[in-house]
Each structure stands twice: as C-alpha cells, then as structure tokens.
Design a protein around this motif. Structure first.
Motif, PDB file in Angstrom:
ATOM      1  N   GLU A 164       0.828  -1.195   0.000  1.00 18.02           N
ATOM      2  CA  GLU A 164       0.000   0.000   0.000  1.00 18.02           C
ATOM      3  C   GLU A 164       0.867   1.251   0.000  1.00 18.02           C
ATOM      4  O   GLU A 164       1.877   1.328   0.705  1.00 18.02           O
ATOM      5  CB  GLU A 164      -0.896   0.013   1.238  1.00 18.02           C
ATOM      6  CG  GLU A 164      -1.821   1.230   1.308  1.00 18.02           C
ATOM      7  CD  GLU A 164      -2.668   1.236   2.569  1.00 18.02           C
ATOM      8  OE1 GLU A 164      -3.528   2.116   2.690  1.00 18.02           O
ATOM      9  OE2 GLU A 164      -2.460   0.364   3.425  1.00 18.02           O
ATOM     10  N   ILE A 165       0.507   2.217  -0.812  1.00 13.42           N
ATOM     11  CA  ILE A 165       1.217   3.489  -0.843  1.00 13.42           C
ATOM     12  C   ILE A 165       0.226   4.578  -0.420  1.00 13.42           C
ATOM     13  O   ILE A 165      -0.827   4.732  -1.027  1.00 13.42           O
ATOM     14  CB  ILE A 165       1.754   3.810  -2.250  1.00 13.42           C
ATOM     15  CG1 ILE A 165       2.815   2.784  -2.648  1.00 13.42           C
ATOM     16  CG2 ILE A 165       2.347   5.198  -2.294  1.00 13.42           C
ATOM     17  CD1 ILE A 165       3.373   2.999  -4.032  1.00 13.42           C
ATOM     18  N   ILE A 166       0.586   5.310   0.643  1.00 13.10           N
ATOM     19  CA  ILE A 166      -0.265   6.399   1.071  1.00 13.10           C
ATOM     20  C   ILE A 166       0.533   7.694   1.008  1.00 13.10           C
ATOM     21  O   ILE A 166       1.735   7.715   1.198  1.00 13.10           O
ATOM     22  CB  ILE A 166      -0.830   6.171   2.487  1.00 13.10           C
ATOM     23  CG1 ILE A 166       0.305   5.911   3.470  1.00 13.10           C
ATOM     24  CG2 ILE A 166      -1.810   5.026   2.479  1.00 13.10           C
ATOM     25  CD1 ILE A 166      -0.162   5.776   4.903  1.00 13.10           C
ATOM     26  N   GLY A 167      -0.164   8.787   0.760  1.00 14.31           N
ATOM     27  CA  GLY A 167       0.482  10.072   0.592  1.00 14.31           C
ATOM     28  C   GLY A 167      -0.046  10.744  -0.653  1.00 14.31           C
ATOM     29  O   GLY A 167      -0.879  10.203  -1.378  1.00 14.31           O
ATOM     30  N   SER A 168       0.448  11.945  -0.924  1.00 14.57           N
ATOM     31  CA  SER A 168       0.019  12.713  -2.090  1.00 14.57           C
ATOM     32  C   SER A 168       0.879  12.318  -3.278  1.00 14.57           C
ATOM     33  O   SER A 168       2.108  12.468  -3.238  1.00 14.57           O
ATOM     34  CB  SER A 168       0.137  14.207  -1.796  1.00 14.57           C
ATOM     35  OG  SER A 168      -0.608  14.529  -0.637  1.00 14.57           O
ATOM     36  N   ILE A 169       0.276  11.815  -4.335  1.00 13.44           N
ATOM     37  CA  ILE A 169       0.972  11.150  -5.425  1.00 13.44           C
ATOM     38  C   ILE A 169       2.088  11.994  -6.035  1.00 13.44           C
ATOM     39  O   ILE A 169       3.154  11.485  -6.371  1.00 13.44           O
ATOM     40  CB  ILE A 169      -0.027  10.701  -6.522  1.00 13.44           C
ATOM     41  CG1 ILE A 169       0.635   9.716  -7.498  1.00 13.44           C
ATOM     42  CG2 ILE A 169      -0.616  11.891  -7.254  1.00 13.44           C
ATOM     43  CD1 ILE A 169       0.858   8.375  -6.916  1.00 13.44           C
ATOM     44  N   ASP A 170       1.899  13.308  -6.167  1.00  8.71           N
ATOM     45  CA  ASP A 170       2.896  14.164  -6.806  1.00  8.71           C
ATOM     46  C   ASP A 170       4.201  14.233  -6.032  1.00  8.71           C
ATOM     47  O   ASP A 170       5.223  14.652  -6.586  1.00  8.71           O
ATOM     48  CB  ASP A 170       2.346  15.585  -6.974  1.00  8.71           C
ATOM     49  CG  ASP A 170       1.282  15.680  -8.046  1.00  8.71           C
ATOM     50  OD1 ASP A 170       1.529  15.200  -9.165  1.00  8.71           O
ATOM     51  OD2 ASP A 170       0.205  16.232  -7.769  1.00  8.71           O
ATOM     52  N   ARG A 183       3.638  15.884 -12.807  1.00 12.58           N
ATOM     53  CA  ARG A 183       2.184  15.845 -12.910  1.00 12.58           C
ATOM     54  C   ARG A 183       1.755  15.429 -14.309  1.00 12.58           C
ATOM     55  O   ARG A 183       2.199  15.985 -15.319  1.00 12.58           O
ATOM     56  CB  ARG A 183       1.613  17.221 -12.563  1.00 12.58           C
ATOM     57  CG  ARG A 183       0.123  17.399 -12.802  1.00 12.58           C
ATOM     58  CD  ARG A 183      -0.733  16.674 -11.793  1.00 12.58           C
ATOM     59  NE  ARG A 183      -0.524  17.101 -10.426  1.00 12.58           N
ATOM     60  CZ  ARG A 183      -1.115  18.168  -9.863  1.00 12.58           C
ATOM     61  NH1 ARG A 183      -1.943  18.912 -10.571  1.00 12.58           N
ATOM     62  NH2 ARG A 183      -0.887  18.466  -8.598  1.00 12.58           N
ATOM     63  N   ARG A 184       0.857  14.440 -14.372  1.00 14.24           N
ATOM     64  CA  ARG A 184       0.292  13.981 -15.628  1.00 14.24           C
ATOM     65  C   ARG A 184      -1.231  14.005 -15.514  1.00 14.24           C
ATOM     66  O   ARG A 184      -1.779  14.425 -14.500  1.00 14.24           O
ATOM     67  CB  ARG A 184       0.784  12.560 -15.962  1.00 14.24           C
ATOM     68  CG  ARG A 184       2.300  12.442 -16.106  1.00 14.24           C
ATOM     69  CD  ARG A 184       2.836  13.200 -17.309  1.00 14.24           C
ATOM     70  NE  ARG A 184       4.254  12.964 -17.523  1.00 14.24           N
ATOM     71  CZ  ARG A 184       5.236  13.717 -17.068  1.00 14.24           C
ATOM     72  NH1 ARG A 184       4.945  14.792 -16.329  1.00 14.24           N
ATOM     73  NH2 ARG A 184       6.503  13.433 -17.336  1.00 14.24           N
ATOM     74  N   ALA A 185      -1.917  13.524 -16.536  1.00 14.16           N
ATOM     75  CA  ALA A 185      -3.375  13.629 -16.572  1.00 14.16           C
ATOM     76  C   ALA A 185      -4.062  12.772 -15.522  1.00 14.16           C
ATOM     77  O   ALA A 185      -5.141  13.110 -15.039  1.00 14.16           O
ATOM     78  CB  ALA A 185      -3.896  13.254 -17.973  1.00 14.16           C
ATOM     79  N   THR A 186      -3.456  11.654 -15.142  1.00 13.67           N
ATOM     80  CA  THR A 186      -4.062  10.763 -14.158  1.00 13.67           C
ATOM     81  C   THR A 186      -3.031  10.403 -13.095  1.00 13.67           C
ATOM     82  O   THR A 186      -1.820  10.536 -13.309  1.00 13.67           O
ATOM     83  CB  THR A 186      -4.572   9.463 -14.808  1.00 13.67           C
ATOM     84  OG1 THR A 186      -3.446   8.715 -15.293  1.00 13.67           O
ATOM     85  CG2 THR A 186      -5.532   9.774 -15.957  1.00 13.67           C
ATOM     86  N   ALA A 187      -3.525   9.907 -11.953  1.00 15.56           N
ATOM     87  CA  ALA A 187      -2.617   9.483 -10.886  1.00 15.56           C
ATOM     88  C   ALA A 187      -1.727   8.341 -11.357  1.00 15.56           C
ATOM     89  O   ALA A 187      -0.545   8.265 -11.008  1.00 15.56           O
ATOM     90  CB  ALA A 187      -3.422   9.062  -9.660  1.00 15.56           C
ATOM     91  N   MET A 188      -2.286   7.445 -12.157  1.00 13.29           N
ATOM     92  CA  MET A 188      -1.516   6.312 -12.678  1.00 13.29           C
ATOM     93  C   MET A 188      -0.341   6.803 -13.516  1.00 13.29           C
ATOM     94  O   MET A 188       0.806   6.364 -13.349  1.00 13.29           O
ATOM     95  CB  MET A 188      -2.429   5.430 -13.522  1.00 13.29           C
ATOM     96  CG  MET A 188      -1.727   4.290 -14.231  1.00 13.29           C
ATOM     97  SD  MET A 188      -2.937   3.362 -15.203  1.00 13.29           S
ATOM     98  CE  MET A 188      -1.872   2.158 -15.987  1.00 13.29           C
ATOM     99  N   GLU A 189      -0.608   7.729 -14.402  1.00 12.01           N
ATOM    100  CA  GLU A 189       0.449   8.248 -15.264  1.00 12.01           C
ATOM    101  C   GLU A 189       1.472   9.049 -14.474  1.00 12.01           C
ATOM    102  O   GLU A 189       2.673   9.026 -14.770  1.00 12.01           O
ATOM    103  CB  GLU A 189      -0.174   9.095 -16.374  1.00 12.01           C
ATOM    104  CG  GLU A 189      -0.994   8.288 -17.361  1.00 12.01           C
ATOM    105  CD  GLU A 189      -1.778   9.157 -18.326  1.00 12.01           C
ATOM    106  OE1 GLU A 189      -1.803   8.826 -19.518  1.00 12.01           O
ATOM    107  OE2 GLU A 189      -2.353  10.159 -17.886  1.00 12.01           O
ATOM    108  N   THR A 190       1.010   9.776 -13.451  1.00 11.07           N
ATOM    109  CA  THR A 190       1.935  10.516 -12.604  1.00 11.07           C
ATOM    110  C   THR A 190       2.876   9.569 -11.879  1.00 11.07           C
ATOM    111  O   THR A 190       4.089   9.810 -11.797  1.00 11.07           O
ATOM    112  CB  THR A 190       1.163  11.362 -11.580  1.00 11.07           C
ATOM    113  OG1 THR A 190       0.346  12.329 -12.280  1.00 11.07           O
ATOM    114  CG2 THR A 190       2.111  12.107 -10.647  1.00 11.07           C
TER     115      THR A 190
END
Length: 543
Positions: A174-180, A216-223
């Motif tokens: 599990e990864i928690i936190g702000s994706i950027d 930063r990308r269009a989606t969290a997955m891409e980011t």
C-alpha cells in the motif's frame, strides 16, 4: 456551520473552519482554559470503513500527534493535546497566522528562486529535526507548509509519519500520501528513508519556482509512472536552484544530497537573493563553487505515462505518439557500485565535497529501471523460433529489420526498419519506437538479478494492481531462456485515449545481470505488432 461555537472536551470552542480534506477538518478555535487561539483537527466520520479500518485511521491520527509532539523545533507545528470527540480523534495544535504554501501556489503561482530557497530552509530545518527524532514525515508537500505572517515557515500534518520502531499501519504494497510528492523508491514498494522526504522537498521546491509539480500527468496512474521512470523536464524559472532540485529529484536515493548539504545550498541561494539579509554565505564565488560541485543528474530513464515495466519504458497516449507505456520498475537496490569500485553513496559525497570539481564528474549512476517482455511462443500468432539461440550464434536478421548493437548494455538485437532510437537512453536501458510513437520496444538491465525475474515482476505488479484499476494480467509464468532462469509477463492497461497491451520478458542468473525485453502497443493492433517481440527475442544476443 452547525459546529461553529460548539465546545469540545469542555474547553475548546470552535470558531471558524479553516481547512477541510479527505480525512478531516481543521478549525480555528479558542482554548477557553488558557485563553489562547489554537487549531483543532477533527477526523470525519468514515461510514464506508470497516471497524478494523477505522481503528487504523484513528491510530494514524494519534500517531500524528505523538510524532509531532516528539519534535521540538520552531519549524515544526506544536501539538498541545490529543482527545476524542464523539468517538472521533482530534488533535489540538498551535494556530499559525498566515497561509499555506499550497494556497500561495494555487492556480500555477510561483515564487522567485530566492524566496523559494528561504521557504526551503525552513522545511529542511524541520526535516532535520524530525529525522533526528527518528520520525519520517512521508507527506511533505506545499499544502503542509504553513507560512506565518512573521516569515516563519512551519511543517505540519504528520498524519502518515512513521517513527522508528513502530509498525507501518499499512497493508503490504500500500502506498499512502500525495501522489505528486511520493519518491520513486516508495513507488517501487521499497522501505523509505529520510531521502524520501528530501525527494518530496525537491518536488515542492520545483513547484514553488515552476508553478507545477515536476511529474504531474493527466491521471494518478500516469503521474506514478512518470515519477518512477521519466527524466526531469528542463526548468525555466529555477535559476540558481536548478542544480539542487535536480539532485534532490534523483531516482536513486543514494544520489540525493543529505539534509545538511541541502541546507547549505539553500543558504547560498537565499543569501544571494535581492533584499536578502542572511549573511552565512557571501559573494558570488561561494555560489559558483557550490554549483560546480553538483553534478548534473543523468537522465537515465525513458519517458513513461502508461504502466512501466521492469525496464521503465513508457508511452504517452495523447492521440499522436511519443514513447510507449510500461509498469513501475523494480530496478536495483541503489547500493551497487558506479564503475569506480566505490559505492554510489560514497561517490556522490566525494563529488559534493570537491568544490573545485566541475560538472563533468558525471559519475552519478543512472536510474534503477529496466525493461522486461514475454517469452513468445505458446501458440501465438507470429511466434518466433522454437529453440532459444545461443549467444555464440549470429543473430538472425529477417527482411524489414536491421541489427543494432548497444555497447553500454552489452547486447545485440534486431529492430524494425523505420523505428527510431529514443535520445534519452541510459546505461540501463534503451527504447525504440515506431513512426506513430504508439508502439515501443525497450531493452534494459537489472543488476544484480534476483533468483528469478518472476519475483521482480511480482513486486512491480503488486503496486500496479493496488493503484491502477485498469491493469489486467493476462499471464505471468516462469520459463528458461539461453539456459538461464526466465519469466514472462503479459497484461493490458488503459491509456488516456486507447487500451494497450504489453509483453515483458526477463532472463538472467541470480547475482548477475537480468536482461529484459519489453514491447507495448495499442491492443487493437496487437496481432500486427506482437511478431516484432518474437523477432527481437529470437535475435537477442548478450556479449
């Protein structure tokens, strides 16, 4: 607000709601017992969570209070109390008059490099104090940086902090936190250290001067994929902060500067800013010496916006093409040598300390990402030869292909005519793309190799499944290739515009080098492009 004016625990009067997030609300309140203004953070009721999940969330809140309370520093928010209100945890903290760095940067706002350096000094001071107390913050970002009206910089929200000797309170993978602001090693599921907080500091500094998060990308997955494998985009407004930000955002945590080195570098930039009053570093000579001691970070990874393979290749599915996608790479451990016989960490420190050394000391080792592909065959249309060729045999080059030799990787393989080599190749991988930019072949290495590439793939897949709902495994299985342990992984995922399919094949002996072949293409055209993988695999030679 219905809660305005309500008294909590018999002494804290709620006055005004000043912030609200996914987990809780922050209020400006008055401590009636002591007659002072405070900030009170109260968790929301989480009706969708199970009892066990609620217990974990509540314990995280109490841990936040304990983590922050053990750090006594002017750049860390002061915690006064922790309590329950109607079964929901609350933290009582000092109230800082001012705003957040996140609010200041909202909508693409940016700071001059000198002012960003001043804010960074407060942040790194807070992190040094936290790390000295055995606490990792794990959620450093602009929204958690308070800017007081008197110029004070305060780091807050230790909600997912981890103290030495405590459990992680997370599920496996599990990864928690702000994706950027999550460091690459956390994306790969590795245990984070203090340098993960410093990576987040680098991402915050980047946004402070450039007006946007670095990946930063269009989606969290891409980011997430971009953080794991994309090179850092050139900065336009960072000025003297650029070398430091590049180093902080290095993919390999061992290549990042320490907190002490970061603080010294920030002091130089802040002291040279117009109107600066700091006197700890003076004159242009100091700044030039510092900058020359920071080697440029090698752009060792390939652009990625779809899932990233063990090779770290990816593609931006924007409608036209760029570079094809792959799952988050597993890479090495970061402790390998850099070709000099010295560990990477030691070499980086030598470069930083040698103020007279120029940027040419390019010894910063490349990123940790490599590619993988599928083993071919299994009755698929266009499958390659049935027997694995040996390294001593000449590599077959069928019509429509050309033979390429990648000296850095130590391999030779066929590539379709018309496919171009991506200019961002590294010591660990290289990518070739078709004219449309939507089909990509990545060849990469992982050193040292594990017992079997399948375990490497499984580690990558664990985070991919958890964080990206469009991922779907078609198969993953062990095999052999050229007399060595091997594995095949085939899957699909959704890009921004279309669905993609990928095949990832890795082989190598434990302790040696794992070689990976990865191909991705639009799923609708898979039968057309899959034979490319089979041809490359059949003609792949090491040495």
């Amino acid at each position: 607000m219905s809660d305005e004016g309500r008294l909590i625990a018999g002494r804290y009067r709620l006055i005004e709601r000043i912030g609200r997030g996914g987990m809780g609300t922050v209020w400006r309140a008055e401590d009636e017992a002591l007659g002072r203004e405070i900030a009170l953070k109260r968790l929301h009721a989480q009706q969708h969570l199970s009892e066990d999940e609620l217990a974990t969330v509540h314990e995280r809140t109490r841990r936040e209070a304990r983590s922050a309370a053990r750090i006594a520093h002017p750049n860390v928010v002061v915690v006064h109390d922790v309590l329950d209100d109607e079964g929901l945890p609350c933290i009582v903290m000092e109230y800082v008059h001012g705003t957040t760095l996140g609010a200041l940067l909202k909508g693409g706002g940016a700071l001059p490099p000198g002012e960003a350096a001043r804010v960074g000094l407060g942040m790194v001071a807070a992190l040094r104090a936290a790390h000295a107390a055995g606490v990792l913050h794990r959620d450093v970002k602009p929204g958690n940086v308070l800017l007081g009206g008197n110029g004070r910089v305060v780091l807050t929200d230790f909600g997912i902090a981890m103290a030495t000797g405590t459990s992680t309170l997370t599920k496996t993978g599990e990864i928690i936190g702000s994706i950027d602001y999550i460091a690459p090693e956390r994306m790969r599921g590795h245990k984070p250290g203090p340098t993960a907080d410093l990576w987040a500091l680098g991402a915050t500094l980047f946004q402070s001067v450039e007006g946007r998060p670095p990946f930063r990308r269009a989606t969290a997955m891409e980011t997430a994929y971009a953080i794991a494998v994309d090179p850092l985009a050139p900065m336009k407004q960072a000025g003297p902060l650029e070398p430091l930000i590049e180093m902080l955002l290095a993919k390999d945590p061992d290549e990042r500067p320490s907190a002490e080195e970061t603080e010294r570098a920030l002091r130089v930039v802040a002291s040279e800013a117009p109107g600066a009053t700091m006197g700890t570093a003076t004159g242009g000579t100091t700044e030039v010496a510092w900058a020359s001691a920071v080697p440029s970070r090698a752009t060792a990874t390939v652009a990625a916006t779809g899932p990233t393979t063990s090779a770290g290749a990816t593609l931006t599915d924007s409608g036209s093409g760029s570079v094809p996608p792959t799952p988050i790479s597993g890479g090495g451990s970061g402790s390998a040598g850099d070709g000099t016989g010295r560990p990477r960490r030691k070499r980086r420190r030598l470069l930083w300390s040698a103020a007279a050394v120029t940027l040419a000391a390019a010894a910063v080792a490349g990123g940790l990402y490599a590619v993988t592909a599928d083993d071919g065959g299994h009755g698929r249309k266009g499958s390659g030869t049935a027997t694995a060729p040996t390294a001593s045999e000449p590599s077959p080059v069928p019509a429509g292909f050309r033979l390429v030799r990648e000296k850095t990787l130590g391999v030779t393989f066929p590539v379709p005519d018309g496919w171009k080599r991506d200019g961002r190749a590294s010591a660990e991988q290289v990518t070739y793309t078709d004219p449309s930019g939507l089909v990509g072949l990545t060849i990469g290495t992982v050193n040292p190799a594990g017992a079997n590439p399948e375990s490497h793939f499984q580690n990558i897949e664990a985070n991919t499944k958890l964080n990206y709902s469009t991922y779907r495994k078609l198969r993953m299985q062990r095999t052999t290739f050229q007399g060595k342990p091997a594995a095949v992984w085939e899957f699909t995922f959704q890009g921004q515009v279309r669905a993609f399919r990928a095949i990832d094949f890795g082989f190598g002996e434990e302790g040696g080098t794992e070689y990976d072949i990865y191909l991705s293409a639009p799923e609708a055209q898979w039968d057309t492009h899959r034979p490319v993988f089979d041809t490359v695999k059949a003609g792949f030679r090491v040495g």
